[in-house]
Design a protein around this motif. Structure first.
Motif, mmCIF file in Angstrom:
data_model
loop_
_atom_site.group_PDB
_atom_site.id
_atom_site.type_symbol
_atom_site.label_atom_id
_atom_site.label_comp_id
_atom_site.label_asym_id
_atom_site.label_seq_id
_atom_site.Cartn_x
_atom_site.Cartn_y
_atom_site.Cartn_z
ATOM 1 N N HIS A 46 0.676 -1.289 0.029
ATOM 2 C CA HIS A 46 0.138 -0.131 0.030
ATOM 3 C C HIS A 46 0.789 1.193 -0.120
ATOM 4 O O HIS A 46 0.609 2.311 -0.790
ATOM 5 C CB HIS A 46 -1.018 0.101 1.260
ATOM 6 N N ASP A 47 1.830 1.140 0.832
ATOM 7 C CA ASP A 47 2.727 2.457 1.075
ATOM 8 C C ASP A 47 3.609 2.762 -0.167
ATOM 9 O O ASP A 47 3.752 3.902 -0.713
ATOM 10 C CB ASP A 47 3.706 2.214 2.249
ATOM 11 N N ARG A 48 3.937 1.608 -0.989
ATOM 12 C CA ARG A 48 4.741 1.720 -2.177
ATOM 13 C C ARG A 48 3.997 2.173 -3.389
ATOM 14 O O ARG A 48 4.319 3.186 -4.130
ATOM 15 C CB ARG A 48 5.561 0.119 -2.421
ATOM 16 N N THR A 77 1.290 3.740 -3.016
ATOM 17 C CA THR A 77 1.034 5.192 -2.696
ATOM 18 C C THR A 77 2.061 6.154 -3.277
ATOM 19 O O THR A 77 1.941 7.181 -3.981
ATOM 20 C CB THR A 77 0.734 5.597 -1.180
ATOM 21 N N ARG A 78 3.268 5.715 -2.774
ATOM 22 C CA ARG A 78 4.454 6.682 -3.505
ATOM 23 C C ARG A 78 4.707 6.723 -4.918
ATOM 24 O O ARG A 78 5.119 7.663 -5.352
ATOM 25 C CB ARG A 78 5.490 5.993 -2.639
ATOM 26 N N GLY A 127 2.324 6.604 -6.826
ATOM 27 C CA GLY A 127 0.971 7.315 -7.451
ATOM 28 C C GLY A 127 0.139 6.189 -8.066
ATOM 29 O O GLY A 127 -0.656 6.565 -9.092
ATOM 30 N N GLN A 128 0.282 4.832 -7.580
ATOM 31 C CA GLN A 128 -0.643 4.067 -8.186
ATOM 32 C C GLN A 128 -1.739 3.036 -7.098
ATOM 33 O O GLN A 128 -2.077 2.069 -7.652
ATOM 34 C CB GLN A 128 0.244 2.674 -8.746
ATOM 35 N N VAL A 129 -1.861 3.969 -6.066
ATOM 36 C CA VAL A 129 -2.733 2.911 -5.000
ATOM 37 C C VAL A 129 -3.948 2.711 -5.402
ATOM 38 O O VAL A 129 -4.417 1.723 -5.088
ATOM 39 C CB VAL A 129 -2.573 3.984 -3.833
ATOM 40 N N ASP A 130 -4.541 3.490 -6.525
ATOM 41 C CA ASP A 130 -5.733 3.183 -7.149
ATOM 42 C C ASP A 130 -5.958 1.540 -7.701
ATOM 43 O O ASP A 130 -6.861 1.242 -7.644
ATOM 44 C CB ASP A 130 -6.331 4.223 -8.127
ATOM 45 N N GLU A 180 -6.944 4.731 5.372
ATOM 46 C CA GLU A 180 -7.660 5.017 4.078
ATOM 47 C C GLU A 180 -8.071 3.980 2.975
ATOM 48 O O GLU A 180 -8.885 4.013 2.432
ATOM 49 C CB GLU A 180 -6.401 5.818 3.294
ATOM 50 N N PHE A 181 -7.219 2.949 3.365
ATOM 51 C CA PHE A 181 -7.413 1.782 2.655
ATOM 52 C C PHE A 181 -8.603 0.806 3.069
ATOM 53 O O PHE A 181 -9.496 0.068 2.401
ATOM 54 C CB PHE A 181 -6.270 0.637 2.479
ATOM 55 N N THR A 225 -11.700 1.183 0.860
ATOM 56 C CA THR A 225 -11.454 0.620 -0.124
ATOM 57 C C THR A 225 -11.706 -0.858 -0.107
ATOM 58 O O THR A 225 -12.125 -1.641 -1.180
ATOM 59 C CB THR A 225 -10.038 0.819 -0.788
#
Lengths: 226, 305, 140
Positions: free
Chosen positions: A183-185, A187-188, A190-193, B170-171, B174
């Motif tokens: 998740h953190d990576r 997010t970093r 910009g691909q967390v979606d 936040e997840f 989701t």
């Protein structure tokens, strides 16, 4: 690399209890790098075994050899003449190497000197951590380069589960939650979606569950077999 | 109606639903399950039957479900991904349906490390979200492999869990969305002992319109002692207990009564919260308190649907 | 083999050339004597010591030691700390095969400490003498 750890000394001494002369065989591959079964470990264990047996008044002769790799048959040719003269071989290679020794010397007793632990990375001197489970179908493209199969305690594909807190796994406060890392990576990057996508049920047939695996590459095989 | 269970009808009718929970015993004494069911009978729409909770071997959740049906209570059987592969799970789903069980709740399951068989192998052939997908496929007539089922598909009302108190925060929304996408009809949350965090989570849920796609039942656990509250806060992964709750219990003369009062106040508060469809009361080893909580929260008698 | 009064232990002392080795030379200049069955081996730094050296030495002697620079005084900064951890590793190995850990030790001293050198060596000699012969000795 393959990470291994020397077996408890009493277990090894138990294996060797009936032998007078053994070959202690190290491997120049992964176990050298992870300090479990390279030339130096052969020297140290050789001394330890010899001293332990001397103490019991039942000397053990330890022929100490380390070859390039124990997972390739060709490297055994250089020790074949010496193997004839020993009662048994104690291999400090990973499980692959130990089995290859046994296959190369079908009439010789072969003992495992290490427990093969996992496929992992060296994080610090004396610290190794698991990274890959050889599941046969890599998903790292979807998980930010962090493997949920090997690094999530539950090997889930749509984590983190409800036991993830403060970035740690419910199993142990020393274990990072793989999905928190993912998740953190992401997010970093910009691909967390991309974590909204449900990763489908895995095809485990490419893993051990499909039975022992074998890889044949027709493009590489030779008529002679060698 | 997907399965026509009591729980489904209550939620679909828009009533504030109440579910309970029964932990099957570490023995084959089915009377224990029925005893707890009788104690709570008429106070809840359905009763969760945990599946080898905390990785401790217990009477099977499906067998306990049958015992509940015999006692004329509606079961909601939990299935964890830890102990069975997709073959065994689907077989169990068919078996449960044959017995008349209509509610199934999909969970990852606690890791076996802390159970009574820490040396066992775990399975996790599928994860909880994939299990929901599999259940959804089954009620549409397909096995996970894609093979079509013979005859009528099983009727299943699919539940899942949500934990607003785990990380990354936040997840968490989701993840609920993924469960709704996978086909879950309702979710029950981890027990709610930090209202502020829960409200923040609900805000995000409403912002995505998720409460319109999946019925949310907030988890309620009446606290019996300060020690238990602190233990949950400090040692149970994925749990939060707010300071004001601990302070209230510490000040109370009768801690148990205060715990019950707190649970009732939480329910009253949740009844007015947009998007909360009901409560899931988990009073494990304190089942006898459930009727009092339901009554005093103004939720008794349960509506006829 | 006897544990009698005539037992003269064999000891190997690995010496850092910046401290232990120079201290031995200082002792010689002062004409101080120490037990003759103590063999000195010069190392460029105590950090050069290895579990393997200790173990190979232990196959034929009764005790081993490493003489290192005093704490915070290593020319290579952490050599003496590394040496300490290798002593601990060796002790663990000996312990698991039932050999007394005290047969391996690390001692710290400075180049000019001739007297201290003799004291350290004598103490080790006396301690090993008390322990008796190394029961795991392979080469006698």
């Amino acid at each position: 690399m393959i990470v291994a750890e020397r077996k408890p000394i009493d277990e090894i001494l138990g294996f060797l209890s009936k032998h007078q002369k053994i070959m202690l065989l190290g491997c120049g591959g992964c176990v050298t790098v992870c300090l479990a079964g390279g030339e130096k470990e052969v020297g140290i264990l050789g001394s330890e075994l010899a001293m332990a047996r001397a103490k019991e008044g039942r000397p053990l002769e330890v022929v100490q050899r380390t070859i390039e790799r124990q997972c390739d048959f060709e490297y055994f040719e250089g020790i074949r003449h010496e193997v004839k003269d020993v009662d048994a071989i104690l291999s400090l290679a990973c499980g692959i190497g130990i089995q290859t020794v046994a296959e190369a010397f079908p009439d010789k007793v072969v003992w495992p000197g290490v427990n093969t632990k996992f496929l992992g990375v060296n994080q610090n001197v004396g610290v190794w951590a698991e990274r890959c489970q050889a599941c046969g179908q890599c998903v790292l493209d979807k998980t930010g380069g962090i493997c949920p199969v090997a690094r999530c305690s539950k090997s889930i594909f749509n984590g983190p589960c409800g036991g993830s807190q403060h970035g740690k796994c419910e199993v142990s406060a020393d274990t990072d939650c793989a999905w928190a890392l993912i998740h953190d990576r992401l997010t970093r990057l910009g691909q967390v979606d991309s974590m909204r996508e449900i990763l489908p049920v895995k095809d485990w047939s490419h893993s051990r569950d499909g039975g022992p695996r074998k890889l044949v590459r027709e493009d590489l095989t030779l008529e002679s077999g060698k | 109606m997907k399965a026509g269970s009591n729980l489904e009808r209550m939620l679909e009718a828009g009533h504030f639903a109440v579910t309970g929970e029964i932990g099957p015993p570490k023995s084959w004494d089915g009377a224990v399950v029925q005893h707890h069911a009788k104690m709570m009978k008429g106070y809840c729409e359905s009763y969760n039957l945990t599946d080898n909770q905390t990785a401790i071997v217990r009477l099977s959740s499906i067998a306990a479900g049958k015992l509940l049906l015999d006692a004329e209570c509606e079961p909601n059987i939990q299935i964890v991904c830890r102990d069975r592969n997709r073959i065994a799970m689907q077989s169990d789903v068919l078996g449960a349906a044959a017995l008349g069980i209509k509610n199934i709740l999909a969970l990852s399951g606690d890791h076996q490390k802390f159970g009574n068989h820490p040396y066992s192998k775990n399975v996790y052939d599928v994860d909880s979200i994939q299990l929901i997908q599999m259940l959804d496929g089954m009620r549409k007539g397909y096995f996970q492999s894609g093979e079509q089922m013979k005859g009528e598909p099983p009727k299943i009302y699919i539940g899942c869990a949500a934990n607003p108190f785990a990380d990354p925060f936040e997840f968490r929304v989701t993840r609920l969305e993924k469960k709704a996408d996978a086909g879950a009809d309702f979710c029950q949350t981890q027990c709610l002992l930090d209202m502020e965090r829960f409200e923040r989570w609900m805000e995000l849920v409403r912002a995505r319109g998720l409460h319109k796609r999946i019925k949310i039942l907030a988890g309620i656990t009446p606290l019996k002692s300060v020690k238990a509250a602190k233990y949950m806060r400090d040692y149970v992964a994925g749990m939060m207990v707010s300071d004001d709750i601990i302070q209230r219990l510490e000040k109370a003369e009768d801690i148990k009564a205060e715990g019950v009062q707190l649970a009732i106040e939480q329910i009253e508060y949740l009844k007015k919260m947009e998007g909360v469809a009901g409560v899931h009361i988990m009073a494990i080893a304190w089942e006898e308190i459930v009727p009092e909580i339901v009554k005093r929260a103004g939720l008794y008698p349960r509506p006829e649907v | 083999m006897s544990n009698g009064k005539d037992f003269q232990p064999k000891i190997v002392a690995f010496c850092c050339e910046n401290s232990g080795w120079l201290a031995a030379e200082a002792a010689a200049r002062l004409e101080l004597g120490y037990p003759e069955k103590v063999e000195l081996i010069k190392l460029p730094c105590s950090g050069k010591i290895d579990v393997l050296y200790f173990m190979k030495a232990m196959e034929k002697v009764d005790g081993v030691m490493i003489l290192a620079c005093q704490k915070e005084n290593c020319k290579f900064l952490k050599g003496n700390e590394r040496a300490k951890s290798r002593v601990l590793q060796t002790q663990r190995l000996l312990k698991e095969i039932g050999i007394e850990e005290d047969r391996v030790t690390i001692q710290y001293l400075a180049a000019n400490m001739g007297n201290k050198f003799v004291e350290i060596v004598q103490n080790m000699y006396d301690k090993v003498r008390e322990l008796g012969p190394n029961p795991g000795k392979v080469i006698k």
